[in-house]
Design a protein around this motif. Sequence first.
Motif, PDB file in Angstrom:
ATOM      1  N   MET A  77       0.840  -1.179   0.000  1.00 27.42           N
ATOM      2  CA  MET A  77       0.000   0.000   0.000  1.00 27.42           C
ATOM      3  C   MET A  77       0.882   1.238   0.000  1.00 27.42           C
ATOM      4  O   MET A  77       1.842   1.316   0.730  1.00 27.42           O
ATOM      5  N   ASN A  78       0.512   2.210  -0.794  1.00 24.43           N
ATOM      6  CA  ASN A  78       1.270   3.459  -0.749  1.00 24.43           C
ATOM      7  C   ASN A  78       0.430   4.540  -0.084  1.00 24.43           C
ATOM      8  O   ASN A  78      -0.770   4.398   0.097  1.00 24.43           O
ATOM      9  N   ASP A  79       1.097   5.634   0.265  1.00 25.11           N
ATOM     10  CA  ASP A  79       0.420   6.706   0.990  1.00 25.11           C
ATOM     11  C   ASP A  79      -0.334   7.657   0.070  1.00 25.11           C
ATOM     12  O   ASP A  79      -1.078   8.508   0.540  1.00 25.11           O
ATOM     13  N   ALA A  80      -0.151   7.525  -1.250  1.00 25.25           N
ATOM     14  CA  ALA A  80      -0.818   8.435  -2.186  1.00 25.25           C
ATOM     15  C   ALA A  80      -2.334   8.357  -2.035  1.00 25.25           C
ATOM     16  O   ALA A  80      -3.010   9.378  -2.003  1.00 25.25           O
ATOM     17  N   GLY A  81      -2.877   7.183  -1.935  1.00 23.90           N
ATOM     18  CA  GLY A  81      -4.322   7.019  -1.767  1.00 23.90           C
ATOM     19  C   GLY A  81      -4.818   7.618  -0.470  1.00 23.90           C
ATOM     20  O   GLY A  81      -5.935   8.135  -0.397  1.00 23.90           O
ATOM     21  N   LEU A  82      -3.980   7.582   0.554  1.00 24.12           N
ATOM     22  CA  LEU A  82      -4.353   8.195   1.829  1.00 24.12           C
ATOM     23  C   LEU A  82      -4.487   9.704   1.667  1.00 24.12           C
ATOM     24  O   LEU A  82      -5.442  10.305   2.150  1.00 24.12           O
ATOM     25  N   GLY A  83      -3.537  10.302   0.988  1.00 26.22           N
ATOM     26  CA  GLY A  83      -3.597  11.747   0.758  1.00 26.22           C
ATOM     27  C   GLY A  83      -4.829  12.156  -0.022  1.00 26.22           C
ATOM     28  O   GLY A  83      -5.409  13.210   0.227  1.00 26.22           O
ATOM     29  N   GLU A  84      -5.249  11.300  -0.949  1.00 23.99           N
ATOM     30  CA  GLU A  84      -6.444  11.591  -1.741  1.00 23.99           C
ATOM     31  C   GLU A  84      -7.692  11.654  -0.873  1.00 23.99           C
ATOM     32  O   GLU A  84      -8.607  12.432  -1.148  1.00 23.99           O
ATOM     33  N   VAL A  85      -7.733  10.857   0.182  1.00 24.40           N
ATOM     34  CA  VAL A  85      -8.879  10.889   1.106  1.00 24.40           C
ATOM     35  C   VAL A  85      -9.010  12.286   1.709  1.00 24.40           C
ATOM     36  O   VAL A  85     -10.087  12.886   1.695  1.00 24.40           O
ATOM     37  N   PHE A  86      -7.910  12.822   2.200  1.00 24.89           N
ATOM     38  CA  PHE A  86      -7.946  14.127   2.854  1.00 24.89           C
ATOM     39  C   PHE A  86      -8.133  15.260   1.841  1.00 24.89           C
ATOM     40  O   PHE A  86      -8.799  16.248   2.130  1.00 24.89           O
ATOM     41  N   SER A  87      -7.582  15.103   0.664  1.00 30.07           N
ATOM     42  CA  SER A  87      -7.799  16.084  -0.402  1.00 30.07           C
ATOM     43  C   SER A  87      -9.277  16.155  -0.780  1.00 30.07           C
ATOM     44  O   SER A  87      -9.837  17.249  -0.952  1.00 30.07           O
ATOM     45  N   ALA A  88      -9.915  15.001  -0.890  1.00 28.80           N
ATOM     46  CA  ALA A  88     -11.348  14.965  -1.209  1.00 28.80           C
ATOM     47  C   ALA A  88     -12.171  15.618  -0.099  1.00 28.80           C
ATOM     48  O   ALA A  88     -13.160  16.315  -0.374  1.00 28.80           O
ATOM     49  N   MET A  89     -11.766  15.416   1.159  1.00 30.02           N
ATOM     50  CA  MET A  89     -12.468  16.052   2.277  1.00 30.02           C
ATOM     51  C   MET A  89     -12.378  17.571   2.175  1.00 30.02           C
ATOM     52  O   MET A  89     -13.366  18.277   2.384  1.00 30.02           O
ATOM     53  N   GLN A  90     -11.175  18.089   1.850  1.00 32.62           N
ATOM     54  CA  GLN A  90     -10.992  19.535   1.712  1.00 32.62           C
ATOM     55  C   GLN A  90     -11.873  20.108   0.611  1.00 32.62           C
ATOM     56  O   GLN A  90     -12.500  21.152   0.786  1.00 32.62           O
ATOM     57  N   LYS A  91     -11.899  19.432  -0.532  1.00 30.94           N
ATOM     58  CA  LYS A  91     -12.696  19.913  -1.663  1.00 30.94           C
ATOM     59  C   LYS A  91     -14.182  19.908  -1.318  1.00 30.94           C
ATOM     60  O   LYS A  91     -14.902  20.853  -1.635  1.00 30.94           O
ATOM     61  N   ALA A  92     -14.640  18.849  -0.668  1.00 27.98           N
ATOM     62  CA  ALA A  92     -16.048  18.772  -0.284  1.00 27.98           C
ATOM     63  C   ALA A  92     -16.395  19.869   0.726  1.00 27.98           C
ATOM     64  O   ALA A  92     -17.465  20.481   0.650  1.00 27.98           O
ATOM     65  N   TRP A  93     -15.506  20.131   1.679  1.00 29.09           N
ATOM     66  CA  TRP A  93     -15.726  21.184   2.674  1.00 29.09           C
ATOM     67  C   TRP A  93     -15.857  22.535   1.983  1.00 29.09           C
ATOM     68  O   TRP A  93     -16.773  23.314   2.286  1.00 29.09           O
ATOM     69  N   ALA A  94     -14.954  22.834   1.044  1.00 25.00           N
ATOM     70  CA  ALA A  94     -14.974  24.123   0.350  1.00 25.00           C
ATOM     71  C   ALA A  94     -16.273  24.330  -0.421  1.00 25.00           C
ATOM     72  O   ALA A  94     -16.706  25.463  -0.608  1.00 25.00           O
ATOM     73  N   GLN A  95     -16.908  23.227  -0.834  1.00 27.02           N
ATOM     74  CA  GLN A  95     -18.178  23.308  -1.555  1.00 27.02           C
ATOM     75  C   GLN A  95     -19.377  23.085  -0.632  1.00 27.02           C
ATOM     76  O   GLN A  95     -20.510  23.020  -1.106  1.00 27.02           O
ATOM     77  N   ALA A  96     -19.102  22.981   0.678  1.00 17.19           N
ATOM     78  CA  ALA A  96     -20.158  22.740   1.680  1.00 17.19           C
ATOM     79  C   ALA A  96     -21.003  21.526   1.300  1.00 17.19           C
ATOM     80  O   ALA A  96     -22.214  21.522   1.474  1.00 17.19           O
ATOM     81  N   ASP A  97     -20.349  20.488   0.817  1.00 10.19           N
ATOM     82  CA  ASP A  97     -21.022  19.266   0.376  1.00 10.19           C
ATOM     83  C   ASP A  97     -20.826  18.182   1.431  1.00 10.19           C
ATOM     84  O   ASP A  97     -19.837  17.435   1.405  1.00 10.19           O
ATOM     85  N   ALA A  98     -21.747  18.114   2.360  1.00 16.89           N
ATOM     86  CA  ALA A  98     -21.633  17.190   3.489  1.00 16.89           C
ATOM     87  C   ALA A  98     -21.659  15.729   3.056  1.00 16.89           C
ATOM     88  O   ALA A  98     -20.943  14.900   3.629  1.00 16.89           O
ATOM     89  N   ASP A  99     -22.462  15.391   2.070  1.00 11.41           N
ATOM     90  CA  ASP A  99     -22.512  14.004   1.609  1.00 11.41           C
ATOM     91  C   ASP A  99     -21.173  13.588   1.008  1.00 11.41           C
ATOM     92  O   ASP A  99     -20.671  12.498   1.286  1.00 11.41           O
ATOM     93  N   ARG A 100     -20.609  14.452   0.194  1.00 10.24           N
ATOM     94  CA  ARG A 100     -19.307  14.138  -0.406  1.00 10.24           C
ATOM     95  C   ARG A 100     -18.212  14.101   0.655  1.00 10.24           C
ATOM     96  O   ARG A 100     -17.307  13.263   0.614  1.00 10.24           O
ATOM     97  N   PHE A 101     -18.278  15.004   1.631  1.00 11.64           N
ATOM     98  CA  PHE A 101     -17.324  14.995   2.743  1.00 11.64           C
ATOM     99  C   PHE A 101     -17.383  13.649   3.464  1.00 11.64           C
ATOM    100  O   PHE A 101     -16.356  13.042   3.758  1.00 11.64           O
ATOM    101  N   ALA A 102     -18.575  13.169   3.709  1.00 14.58           N
ATOM    102  CA  ALA A 102     -18.756  11.925   4.469  1.00 14.58           C
ATOM    103  C   ALA A 102     -18.331  10.691   3.682  1.00 14.58           C
ATOM    104  O   ALA A 102     -18.104   9.631   4.277  1.00 14.58           O
ATOM    105  N   ARG A 103     -18.194  10.788   2.370  1.00 17.75           N
ATOM    106  CA  ARG A 103     -17.754   9.637   1.575  1.00 17.75           C
ATOM    107  C   ARG A 103     -16.328   9.222   1.881  1.00 17.75           C
ATOM    108  O   ARG A 103     -15.902   8.132   1.495  1.00 17.75           O
TER     109      ARG A 103
END
Length: 138
Positions: free
Chosen positions: A1-27
């Motif tokens: 397993m590499n850490d790149a996929g882990l970083g994508e989890v947190f990147s997706a959370m940031q993007k969802a937060w900036a768009q106030a998209d709670a469902d996407r944040f929770a994914r």
Amino acid sequence: MNDAGLGEVFSAMQKAWAQADADRFARAFAPDADFTSVRGDRLAGRAAIAAAHDRLFATVYIGTRLVMTVRRVRHCAPRLAVSQVDSTLLTLDGSPALGLGGNPGNTMHAQAVLEHGRAGWLIVSFMNMVPLPRIEDH
């Protein structure tokens, strides 16, 4: 397993937060994830995490963005990792957002346990905290 996929989890959370998209944040979370907020709220499951963030995005954190920095990743097993993450809550113009008790830098520290499965890395347990001032700062 590499850490790149882990970083994508947190990147997706940031993007969802900036768009106030709670469902996407929770994914970013497993369907049965546990979440402890900075206020000590204990949420069980992705649906509860989405509902709580939907309320936050419509009220106290309206017009904010979250900047997350992964500080450390420890792989505990082939499909299990623990990540330490620092977060800063900002307004859309980049100034510190209100709502974190006025802590210096408006920062939070989190520990996330992530599990890798068919859907990739998902957070199974997340605990967030706001640091208190150091005793020598008083």
